[in-house]
Design an enzyme around this catalytic site. Sequence first.
Site: not given
Length: 448
Positions: A113, A128, A167-168
């Site tokens: 990321q 994250k 989100g993920d």
Amino acid sequence: MFKSKYVAKVYEDLCKKNEGEKEFLQAALEILESLEPYVMKNPKIEKEKILERFVEPERFVSFRVCWIDDNHEIQVNKGYRVQYNSAIGPYKGGLRFHPSVNASIIKFLGLEQTLKNSLTSLPMGGGKGGSDFNPKGKSDREVMAFCQAFMTELYRHIGPNTDVPAGDIGVGGREVGYLYGQYKRIQNESTGVLTGKGLTFGGSLARTEATGYGLCYFTQEALKTLKHTDFKDKTVVVSGSGNVAIYAAQKATELGAKVVAMSDSNGCVYDENGIDLKLVKEIKEVRRGRIKEYLDVHKDAKYYDNSKQIWQIKCDIALPCATQNELDLDDAKTLVKNGVIAVCEGANMPSTLEAAKYFIENKVAYGPAKAANAGGVATSGLEMCQNSMRYSWTFAEVDAKLKEIMVNIFKNTYATAVEFGNEYDTLTGANIAGFKKVCEAMLAEGVF
Ligand code: NDP
Ligand code: 2IT
């Protein structure tokens, strides 16, 4: 494997300190290998120990999450947040709720990321988080109870100028809504601390579509530059059937391609007439069902009891949009043998390193995740921007900005690949292009 003793030593030490963290070490190896030529040209990196500082997260929190299920039983899960690197802006990155989540997965995602966010050109650092909580089969009330318990600890670590989650896998609009509500209740402030919010409380138009759409804008540019073609009349397979997969399939179809296969963790569907996306959305977004249910309506479609079967299907373009390591060297060989011209990654690290290298060697237009799927977080950045301005742009305005960002990410990645000697080596291109900015900021900000 390494040409530079310095880089080799950084990797060796990392392996010792993070023993058994397979996904994290895999992501680190990929990144360190491709940064080598840049590191060797810039001795300051070694002198200032930039790589040692870059691979070590600034902060990693792990916490207990207790909540009560519908049978009045107490459940205990693990929660995590990694605040990887803040050199270029507040930590930013999604939350993943999936039973497989552990420290290794959170750290691999956080490291990726950091470079992805740099590539977007927006001022966002890398973060994250997530939990081993499994939302599958849970009632809305159970999901709400979990999200509230999760945020009751997470809130103290985040903030609109500190760390902005989103989100993920397993975290979509429903979960973000519950998480945001709890943050607001605790802090008594309506700052847009999460992105991917609902449209009635600060969410950005086009955020839902952004990762999948962005992936196709990136792929389109790669096809144009490397293969002098586009999506028109191409056969496409898209693995997964969640948020990223659905909107990637939608945009690819809009751009003239035929999507013939999609999957979930149980299996994959092949429909030679073209996937009926309205039905997939109904199954996945409304019913939260299984891709197998597609055959209840389209009896002539085929279902394979194995999600990896999707890579056996002949296609021009493959868009892996499910999860890490879903595509290995054998799958890559099959795709190339069947004539694939582009493989662009909607998921994070879906191809193993061997598979990615095979695509590059075989002159496939390969879009590595941190470049190709950056449209989601880029649009999260646009959501942050709109929240700060107390304003909202139209769908068309956000979509136009997203497209411009994705085209620029491809151009930057490609130019860097060319600079370092191989126009197909977008892995090196993306890693170096993302790292340059982080590295310069770290050098400028001094040792901390
Ligand atoms: P969702 O939860 O919406 O969907 C995930 C999809 O992947 C589901 O179809 C799921 O199937 C499938 N899947 C999960 N694990 C496996 C597995 N082991 N084998 C096969 N299929 C699997 O998540 P997203 O669509 O948001 O995320 C998908 C990928 O995209 C992830 O890698 C994520 O990190 C990445 N990503 C997401 C972004 C976003 O904005 N959401 C942005 C950038 C990247 P099942 O239902 O059976 O579990
Ligand atoms: O992997 C990713 O880029 C995401 N899950 C989106 C992160 C975000 O902050 O929008």
